[in-house]
Design a protein around this motif. Structure first.
Motif, PDB file in Angstrom:
ATOM      1  N   ALA A 117     -24.474 -16.237  92.846  1.00  0.00           N
ATOM      2  CA  ALA A 117     -25.075 -14.813  92.446  1.00  0.00           C
ATOM      3  C   ALA A 117     -25.768 -15.156  91.091  1.00  0.00           C
ATOM      4  N   VAL A 118     -26.886 -14.387  91.164  1.00  0.00           N
ATOM      5  CA  VAL A 118     -27.810 -14.637  89.861  1.00  0.00           C
ATOM      6  C   VAL A 118     -28.242 -13.314  89.142  1.00  0.00           C
ATOM      7  N   ASP A 119     -28.270 -13.077  87.976  1.00  0.00           N
ATOM      8  CA  ASP A 119     -28.596 -11.989  87.324  1.00  0.00           C
ATOM      9  C   ASP A 119     -29.597 -12.326  86.420  1.00  0.00           C
ATOM     10  N   SER A 120     -30.825 -12.365  86.840  1.00  0.00           N
ATOM     11  CA  SER A 120     -31.744 -12.595  85.884  1.00  0.00           C
ATOM     12  C   SER A 120     -32.184 -11.784  84.589  1.00  0.00           C
ATOM     13  N   GLU A 121     -31.912 -10.689  84.732  1.00  0.00           N
ATOM     14  CA  GLU A 121     -31.868  -9.492  83.632  1.00  0.00           C
ATOM     15  C   GLU A 121     -31.230 -10.096  82.521  1.00  0.00           C
ATOM     16  N   GLY A 177     -30.371  -5.282  70.923  1.00  0.00           N
ATOM     17  CA  GLY A 177     -30.698  -4.740  72.284  1.00  0.00           C
ATOM     18  C   GLY A 177     -29.838  -5.203  73.195  1.00  0.00           C
ATOM     19  N   ASN A 178     -30.169  -5.760  74.353  1.00  0.00           N
ATOM     20  CA  ASN A 178     -29.347  -6.186  75.508  1.00  0.00           C
ATOM     21  C   ASN A 178     -28.998  -7.831  75.188  1.00  0.00           C
ATOM     22  N   ARG A 179     -28.934  -8.120  73.899  1.00  0.00           N
ATOM     23  CA  ARG A 179     -28.311  -9.629  73.710  1.00  0.00           C
ATOM     24  C   ARG A 179     -27.496  -9.637  72.638  1.00  0.00           C
ATOM     25  N   ALA A 180     -26.539 -10.574  72.700  1.00  0.00           N
ATOM     26  CA  ALA A 180     -25.560 -11.037  71.307  1.00  0.00           C
ATOM     27  C   ALA A 180     -26.293 -12.132  70.483  1.00  0.00           C
ATOM     28  N   ILE A 181     -26.445 -12.024  69.453  1.00  0.00           N
ATOM     29  CA  ILE A 181     -26.926 -12.959  68.401  1.00  0.00           C
ATOM     30  C   ILE A 181     -25.710 -13.759  67.723  1.00  0.00           C
ATOM     31  N   TYR A 182     -25.657 -14.921  67.703  1.00  0.00           N
ATOM     32  CA  TYR A 182     -24.596 -16.028  66.978  1.00  0.00           C
ATOM     33  C   TYR A 182     -25.445 -17.174  66.203  1.00  0.00           C
TER      34      TYR A 182
END
Length: 258
Positions: A117-121, A177-182
């Motif tokens: 499975a792939v979730d491109s978003e 947004g829809n990303r986490a930053i490290y």
């Protein structure tokens, strides 16, 4: 009393100096880590002379981690852009090509994979690895909080060998947004590598890095990652179990007819 205080101080110092090193060593999911290797054989022909062709091999590497295992086969997580490189496929649409897609475990054994499975978003991909016996990384119950210390095992620039995986540490900075930053260094080849908390539990995955400041890494958010793994691995297991039952009855009745 002085002797007692001295002994207490000595024991405390030894505990503080040895504990962090040993704790990190124990929690890192090294046995769950996978290096991903892709080989692309591309055949390019002269536009006018179709019989004049050359074939070239290109290689690329990435990282991944086992997220589920039954002792015989395993499911692994990596980045969607590792599984489906739309930019490369667009460039290759007028050429013939074959692709070899493998994972390599810590013991440097090679296994073919199947994309489940792939979730491109969210840049997530689940792989099925037949014949791979590796323990799965534990998935955290709760999302990380800004300031939490985190750890990462990866194969940046393809740097990896038998029983040798580069190890990094950093901090969770928060969500954007829809990303986490490290705060975590990464390079090409780190894509798909696991980010774990202080208990060695999966909380994220290296998806991208800032080009001009590669010490800041971007990951899918925790809940998107966890839900994707749970949903897609569960669905694929059901499908494979159903297919196994169908195959069994098919073989049973075919033998009976004979």
């Amino acid at each position: 009393m002085r002797y007692f205080n001295f002994v207490l101080l000595f024991v405390t110092m030894m505990t503080l100096s040895c504990s962090p090193r040993n704790n990190v060593k124990r929690i890192l999911p090294r046995e769950s880590f996978l290096k991903i290797q892709k080989y692309l054989d591309v055949t390019m022909c002269h536009p006018q002379k179709k019989d004049l062709c050359i074939t070239k091999r290109f290689g690329a590497s990435a990282s991944g981690v086992v997220v589920d295992s039954n002792g015989e086969n395993a499911y692994a997580l990596t980045a969607a852009h590792v599984c489906v490189d739309s930019g490369a496929l667009k460039m290759l649409k007028n050429n013939k090509y074959t692709m070899e897609f493998l994972v390599i475990n810590i013991h440097k054994r090679y296994f073919p994979i199947e994309i489940v499975a792939v979730d491109s978003e969210n840049d997530l991909c689940i792989l099925y690895v037949k014949g791979l016996y590796s323990p799965a990384v534990r998935i955290a119950a709760d999302a990380p909080e800004p300031g939490d210390r985190i750890y990462n095992t990866a194969a940046p620039l393809g740097i990896f060998n038998k029983n040798m995986i580069p190890i990094f540490d950093g901090f969770f900075d928060g969500n954007s947004g829809n990303r986490a930053i490290y705060s975590l260094p990464a390079k090409g080849g780190s894509s798909g590598s696991p980010i774990v908390n202080h208990r060695g539990e999966l909380i994220g995955m290296v998806s991208a890095v800032y080009v001009y400041f590669p010490e800041i890494t971007i990951s899918p958010r925790f809940h998107a990652t966890k839900n994707f793994i749970t949903r897609e691995v569960g669905a694929d297991k059901k499908k494979r179990n159903m297919n196994a039952v169908i195959d069994f009855f098919g073989q049973f009745f075919s033998k009976k007819d004979k």
